[in-house]
Design a protein around this motif. Structure first.
Motif, PDB file in Angstrom:
ATOM      1  N   UNK A   2       0.800  -1.214   0.000  1.00 25.31           N
ATOM      2  CA  UNK A   2       0.000   0.000   0.000  1.00 25.31           C
ATOM      3  C   UNK A   2       0.832   1.263   0.000  1.00 25.31           C
ATOM      4  N   UNK A   3       1.938   1.242   0.745  1.00 26.38           N
ATOM      5  CA  UNK A   3       2.792   2.424   0.791  1.00 26.38           C
ATOM      6  C   UNK A   3       3.369   2.733  -0.588  1.00 26.38           C
ATOM      7  N   UNK A   4       3.746   1.693  -1.323  1.00 23.54           N
ATOM      8  CA  UNK A   4       4.309   1.904  -2.655  1.00 23.54           C
ATOM      9  C   UNK A   4       3.243   2.356  -3.646  1.00 23.54           C
ATOM     10  N   UNK A   5       2.051   1.791  -3.547  1.00 26.76           N
ATOM     11  CA  UNK A   5       0.946   2.192  -4.420  1.00 26.76           C
ATOM     12  C   UNK A   5       0.560   3.641  -4.147  1.00 26.76           C
ATOM     13  N   UNK A  26      -3.043  -9.127  -5.567  1.00 21.14           N
ATOM     14  CA  UNK A  26      -1.618  -9.466  -5.543  1.00 21.14           C
ATOM     15  C   UNK A  26      -0.764  -8.382  -4.893  1.00 21.14           C
ATOM     16  N   UNK A  27       0.406  -8.795  -4.436  1.00 23.46           N
ATOM     17  CA  UNK A  27       1.342  -7.851  -3.833  1.00 23.46           C
ATOM     18  C   UNK A  27       1.853  -6.831  -4.829  1.00 23.46           C
ATOM     19  N   UNK A  28       2.195  -5.664  -4.304  1.00 24.84           N
ATOM     20  CA  UNK A  28       2.757  -4.592  -5.138  1.00 24.84           C
ATOM     21  C   UNK A  28       4.007  -4.019  -4.487  1.00 24.84           C
ATOM     22  N   UNK A  29       4.789  -4.893  -3.821  1.00 21.97           N
ATOM     23  CA  UNK A  29       6.039  -4.459  -3.211  1.00 21.97           C
ATOM     24  C   UNK A  29       7.172  -4.542  -4.233  1.00 21.97           C
ATOM     25  N   UNK A  30       8.403  -4.216  -3.779  1.00 19.74           N
ATOM     26  CA  UNK A  30       9.549  -4.294  -4.683  1.00 19.74           C
ATOM     27  C   UNK A  30       9.935  -5.744  -4.979  1.00 19.74           C
ATOM     28  N   UNK A  31       9.343  -6.712  -4.249  1.00 17.92           N
ATOM     29  CA  UNK A  31       9.569  -8.124  -4.543  1.00 17.92           C
ATOM     30  C   UNK A  31       8.412  -8.728  -5.353  1.00 17.92           C
ATOM     31  N   UNK A  32       7.391  -7.942  -5.637  1.00 17.31           N
ATOM     32  CA  UNK A  32       6.157  -8.480  -6.197  1.00 17.31           C
ATOM     33  C   UNK A  32       6.268  -8.772  -7.689  1.00 17.31           C
ATOM     34  N   UNK A  33       5.365  -9.655  -8.134  1.00 15.82           N
ATOM     35  CA  UNK A  33       5.515 -10.239  -9.456  1.00 15.82           C
ATOM     36  C   UNK A  33       4.669  -9.588 -10.539  1.00 15.82           C
ATOM     37  N   UNK A  34       3.505  -9.047 -10.187  1.00 13.23           N
ATOM     38  CA  UNK A  34       2.702  -8.383 -11.210  1.00 13.23           C
ATOM     39  C   UNK A  34       3.462  -7.195 -11.811  1.00 13.23           C
TER      40      UNK A  34
END
Length: 323
Positions: free
Chosen positions: A31-34, A280-288
């Motif tokens: 959420x912080x990155x989004x 899905x995740x939206x972190x710096x490790x996330x795949x989308x």
């Protein structure tokens, strides 16, 4: 995947993240990155943690749309989707029914099997289950996991009969609904899917190579040893086959907006559906985001497109700039 979204048309946006699930920490990062991406592009975006603020405050916020960056229970299971439908706030991702269905791995498998889609055989485990019967049906090793958790939380690879009861007890701590699943040895893939209905389409396949084949919570979110390949290195024909399978799996569940299907390819080259992630995740490790980049869409563009896809599903009304 279209690239043109005018941030001015998104209105006042609330990014929902954190929450009360076991995946809270990952959700906070997503959420912080989004939120940062939206604000970077001039969107009037605001963060909101449902674990710390009440729904009355959400209702009174004057939001034109919600971007859901919650993972797991109360965020990915239809709960917050129902609240947003009631409040008439268009939101990203799947609706109430599809979210609840995809969150439950047992119901997901039942839906896929009913449509002839390949997913590993399974048994629902309840207290007092017959250990020998489960092993006879699924063989060893097998996988035990909670039906309604994500990020491999509560998951155990059971290698001996003696380990099965302890694996059940661990999964049961996370969820009273537990399943044992036939273990498929092979290559792990993940496939983001965008859109809805007949307009749904897959992004490039990501091939995952985890240390010793163990794609657990640490290797997903913390460590840097896991390798991701996008382009996947699969033949174009096989990649298209896997993408088509994942789009069908997404459509069968009634998903919308975006999601990500996890797949295993066995040693004979057959793909098996494992689960569908509707937030899905939206972190710096996330795949989308990784897959989107391979198709020419950067992180900020992806976030804007996801935000622009917000809609009310129960009424069938799409966003038109006003509520």
């Amino acid at each position: 995947m279209t690239n043109s979204v005018d941030p001015k048309n998104l209105g006042k946006v609330v990014v929902l993240f954190g929450g009360r699930s076991a995946e809270r920490e990952v959700s906070l990062k997503s959420g912080a990155m989004v939120l940062a991406a939206l604000q970077r592009n001039g969107v009037d975006a605001h963060g909101f943690d449902p674990a710390e603020r009440g729904m009355i405050e959400l209702a009174q916020g004057g939001f034109d749309r919600a971007v859901i960056s919650l993972h797991g229970r109360f965020g990915e299971d239809g709960t917050i989707q129902g609240v947003l439908e009631w409040l008439n706030i268009p939101y990203t991702g799947s609706g109430v029914t599809a979210s609840a269905l995809a969150m439950d791995k047992i119901l997901t498998k039942a839906a896929w099997i009913s449509q002839g889609l390949s997913t590993p055989d399974y048994v629902r485990l309840e207290p007092g289950f017959n250990v020998d019967a489960v092993v006879k049906r699924l063989g060893l090793p097998l996988i035990v996991k909670p039906a309604q958790e994500g990020s491999t939380l509560g998951l155990t690879k059971v290698k001996t009969v003696e380990q099965l009861q302890a694996a059940f007890e661990l999964a049961f701590k996370y969820d009273p609904n537990v399943l044992a699943e036939k273990f498929v040895s092979g290559q792990e893939l993940t496939v983001p899917v965008m859109g809805a209905g007949n307009s749904a389409y897959a992004l490039p396949v990501i091939r995952i190579q985890a240390p010793e084949g163990n794609y657990d919570y640490h290797n997903k979110y913390i460590g840097n040893e896991t390798k991701y390949f996008c382009p996947s290195g699969l033949t174009p024909e096989f990649e298209a086959e896997v993408q088509a399978l994942c789009v069908k799996a997404y459509q069968v569940l009634g998903c919308a907006g975006w999601g990500r299907a996890d797949v295993l390819v066995d040693e004979g080259g057959k793909p098996w559906l494992l689960e569908m992630n509707t937030s899905p995740g939206m972190t710096d490790h996330s795949l989308v985001p990784m897959s989107a980049r391979a198709s020419g869409v950067d992180y900020d563009q992806l976030v804007l497109q996801i935000a622009a896809s917000a809609s009310l599903k129960a009424s069938g009304l799409n966003v038109g700039g006003t509520r």
